[in-house]
Design an enzyme around this catalytic site. Structure first.
Site, mmCIF file in Angstrom:
data_model
loop_
_atom_site.group_PDB
_atom_site.id
_atom_site.type_symbol
_atom_site.label_atom_id
_atom_site.label_comp_id
_atom_site.label_asym_id
_atom_site.label_seq_id
_atom_site.Cartn_x
_atom_site.Cartn_y
_atom_site.Cartn_z
ATOM 1 N N ASN A 11 0.867 -1.181 0.000
ATOM 2 C CA ASN A 11 0.000 0.000 0.000
ATOM 3 C C ASN A 11 0.904 1.232 0.000
ATOM 4 O O ASN A 11 1.504 1.550 1.021
ATOM 5 C CB ASN A 11 -0.893 -0.032 1.248
ATOM 6 C CG ASN A 11 -1.739 1.222 1.396
ATOM 7 O OD1 ASN A 11 -1.785 2.059 0.497
ATOM 8 N ND2 ASN A 11 -2.403 1.341 2.537
ATOM 9 N N TRP A 12 0.988 1.884 -1.142
ATOM 10 C CA TRP A 12 1.884 3.047 -1.244
ATOM 11 C C TRP A 12 1.311 4.291 -0.579
ATOM 12 O O TRP A 12 1.979 5.298 -0.469
ATOM 13 C CB TRP A 12 2.218 3.331 -2.725
ATOM 14 C CG TRP A 12 3.302 2.449 -3.275
ATOM 15 C CD1 TRP A 12 3.771 1.281 -2.736
ATOM 16 C CD2 TRP A 12 4.078 2.669 -4.465
ATOM 17 N NE1 TRP A 12 4.777 0.775 -3.503
ATOM 18 C CE2 TRP A 12 4.990 1.600 -4.583
ATOM 19 C CE3 TRP A 12 4.074 3.655 -5.444
ATOM 20 C CZ2 TRP A 12 5.904 1.499 -5.629
ATOM 21 C CZ3 TRP A 12 4.975 3.557 -6.496
ATOM 22 C CH2 TRP A 12 5.883 2.491 -6.584
ATOM 23 N N LYS A 13 0.028 4.234 -0.183
ATOM 24 C CA LYS A 13 -0.634 5.404 0.427
ATOM 25 C C LYS A 13 -0.421 6.623 -0.485
ATOM 26 O O LYS A 13 -0.374 6.459 -1.707
ATOM 27 C CB LYS A 13 -0.135 5.610 1.856
ATOM 28 C CG LYS A 13 -0.248 4.310 2.682
ATOM 29 C CD LYS A 13 -0.041 4.475 4.147
ATOM 30 C CE LYS A 13 -0.203 3.137 4.846
ATOM 31 N NZ LYS A 13 -0.092 3.213 6.300
ATOM 32 N N HIS A 95 -9.517 1.074 5.120
ATOM 33 C CA HIS A 95 -8.249 1.285 5.828
ATOM 34 C C HIS A 95 -8.500 2.218 7.019
ATOM 35 O O HIS A 95 -9.316 3.136 6.930
ATOM 36 C CB HIS A 95 -7.210 1.897 4.875
ATOM 37 C CG HIS A 95 -5.829 1.863 5.425
ATOM 38 N ND1 HIS A 95 -5.405 2.734 6.401
ATOM 39 C CD2 HIS A 95 -4.781 1.038 5.175
ATOM 40 C CE1 HIS A 95 -4.139 2.444 6.719
ATOM 41 N NE2 HIS A 95 -3.745 1.419 5.992
ATOM 42 N N GLU A 97 -6.865 4.607 8.060
ATOM 43 C CA GLU A 97 -6.628 6.022 7.748
ATOM 44 C C GLU A 97 -7.858 6.638 7.099
ATOM 45 O O GLU A 97 -8.048 7.856 7.147
ATOM 46 C CB GLU A 97 -5.375 6.153 6.855
ATOM 47 C CG GLU A 97 -4.114 5.919 7.674
ATOM 48 C CD GLU A 97 -2.928 5.393 6.894
ATOM 49 O OE1 GLU A 97 -2.911 5.483 5.650
ATOM 50 O OE2 GLU A 97 -2.000 4.880 7.545
ATOM 51 N N GLU A 165 -5.080 -4.857 10.652
ATOM 52 C CA GLU A 165 -4.073 -3.820 10.831
ATOM 53 C C GLU A 165 -4.345 -3.083 12.142
ATOM 54 O O GLU A 165 -5.169 -2.144 12.172
ATOM 55 C CB GLU A 165 -4.126 -2.820 9.672
ATOM 56 C CG GLU A 165 -3.857 -3.442 8.317
ATOM 57 C CD GLU A 165 -3.290 -2.426 7.333
ATOM 58 O OE1 GLU A 165 -2.239 -2.722 6.756
ATOM 59 O OE2 GLU A 165 -3.870 -1.349 7.168
ATOM 60 N N GLY A 171 2.850 2.270 10.804
ATOM 61 C CA GLY A 171 3.828 3.350 10.667
ATOM 62 C C GLY A 171 4.565 3.699 11.946
ATOM 63 O O GLY A 171 5.230 4.728 12.025
ATOM 64 N N SER A 210 3.732 -2.137 10.247
ATOM 65 C CA SER A 210 5.176 -2.209 10.491
ATOM 66 C C SER A 210 5.803 -3.543 10.083
ATOM 67 O O SER A 210 6.743 -4.011 10.732
ATOM 68 C CB SER A 210 5.503 -1.879 11.958
ATOM 69 O OG SER A 210 5.094 -0.554 12.271
ATOM 70 N N GLY A 231 2.931 -1.160 4.211
ATOM 71 C CA GLY A 231 2.949 0.263 3.890
ATOM 72 C C GLY A 231 4.353 0.710 3.528
ATOM 73 O O GLY A 231 4.858 0.435 2.429
ATOM 74 N N GLY A 232 5.020 1.376 4.455
ATOM 75 C CA GLY A 232 6.319 2.006 4.198
ATOM 76 C C GLY A 232 7.334 1.107 3.509
ATOM 77 O O GLY A 232 8.030 1.544 2.586
HETATM 78 P P1 13P Z 1 3.206 0.384 7.584
HETATM 79 O O1 13P Z 1 3.692 -0.902 6.973
HETATM 80 O O2 13P Z 1 3.909 1.601 7.046
HETATM 81 O O3 13P Z 1 3.153 0.319 9.075
HETATM 82 O O4 13P Z 1 1.674 0.580 7.096
HETATM 83 C C1 13P Z 1 0.787 -0.478 7.213
HETATM 84 C C2 13P Z 1 -0.445 -0.138 6.480
HETATM 85 O O5 13P Z 1 -1.195 0.736 6.864
HETATM 86 C C3 13P Z 1 -0.705 -0.863 5.225
HETATM 87 O O6 13P Z 1 -1.996 -0.623 4.759
#
Ligand code: 13P
Length: 247
Positions: A11-13, A95, A97, A165, A171, A210, A231-232
């Site tokens: 997920n590149w957000k 998600h 977020e 999640e 993050g 993470s 994510g990251g």
């Molecule tokens: P991180 O891997 O950056 O913690 O993000 C997880 C996430 O929200 C994937 O959708």
């Protein structure tokens, strides 16, 4: 019962300009024999260009959200059909977020799932508790409640995934212990079977929060973990490939 085919999705957000397509190409080029599926979910602006960059490779494409409506006067929003038209075959929905930042309810997420299915997209539906909810001993109730509320009956017979999640692990570099992950994934599995019968046993339950190359093997081999939503660490091909290699 055969285990669900694992899925590792990045997920590149809200990250990624045209220059980042090189990372996507490097992921595709670096994939060996993977015992599962791999997907990247870039921002909507990159879906079509990433489709071109990844044509003929084993990497699938996903969106990060969609509107529940097919089209109309919804300035700034993207429909499921638009994502499919641009080359996506999956879409992340619910998600945290979006639940927290845009007030998305279980009912809205369920409506988006229906829209995704009608556009032929495979939904990845996210659930997860906040730190306050975990501290209050409510993690299982919150997560199973979100599963019940966000997964409509229309999913019966359709391909979809659930992503656990924990909000406090996204993050932050923090991750739940393996027994904590397994406890929640088993509760999600039981809820899926309750909702969808035997088919519920075949739905991959991803872990997200993470995930990085150094913790991927332990997480991916935990009971009822059927992949990861990253994510990251999905922004850099080397890190994402390190996670995929731990499958
Ligand atoms: P991180 O891997 O950056 O913690 O993000 C997880 C996430 O929200 C994937 O959708």
């Amino acid at each position: 019962m055969t285990a669900p085919t694992p899925l590792i999705a990045g997920n590149w957000k809200m990250n990624g300009l045209a220059a980042a397509l090189g990372e996507a190409r490097a992921v595709a080029a670096g994939l060996g024999q993977v015992p599962g599926r791999v997907a990247l979910c870039p921002p909507a602006t990159l879906v079509d260009r990433m489709r071109q960059a990844l044509a003929g490779t084993a990497v699938a494409l996903g969106g990060q959200d969609c509107r529940a409506e097919d089209n109309g006067a919804f300035t700034g929003d993207v429909s499921a059909a638009m994502l499919a038209d641009a080359g996506a075959s999956l879409v992340i929905l619910g998600h945290s977020e979006r639940r927290a930042g845009y007030g998305e309810t279980d009912a809205l997420v369920a409506a988006k799932v229906v829209a995704a299915l009608s556009a032929g997209l495979e939904p990845i539906v996210c659930v997860g508790e906040t730190l306050e909810q975990r501290k209050a001993g409510e993690a299982l109730a919150v997560v199973t409640g979100q599963v019940r509320g966000s997964l409509p009956a229309a999913l019966a017979g359709k391909a979809f995934a659930v992503a656990y999640e924990p909000v406090w692990a996204i993050g932050t570099g923090l991750t739940p212990t393996t027994p904590e992950i397994e406890e929640v994934h088993k509760a999600i599995r039981a809820t899926l079977v309750e909702q969808f019968g035997a088919e519920g046993a075949k739905v991959p339950i991803l872990y997200g929060g993470s995930v990085k190359p150094s913790n991927a093997a332990e997480i991916l081999h935990a009971a009822e973990v059927g992949g990861a939503l990253v994510g990251g660490a999905s922004l850099k091909a080397a890190d994402f490939l390190g996670i995929i290699g731990a499958l």
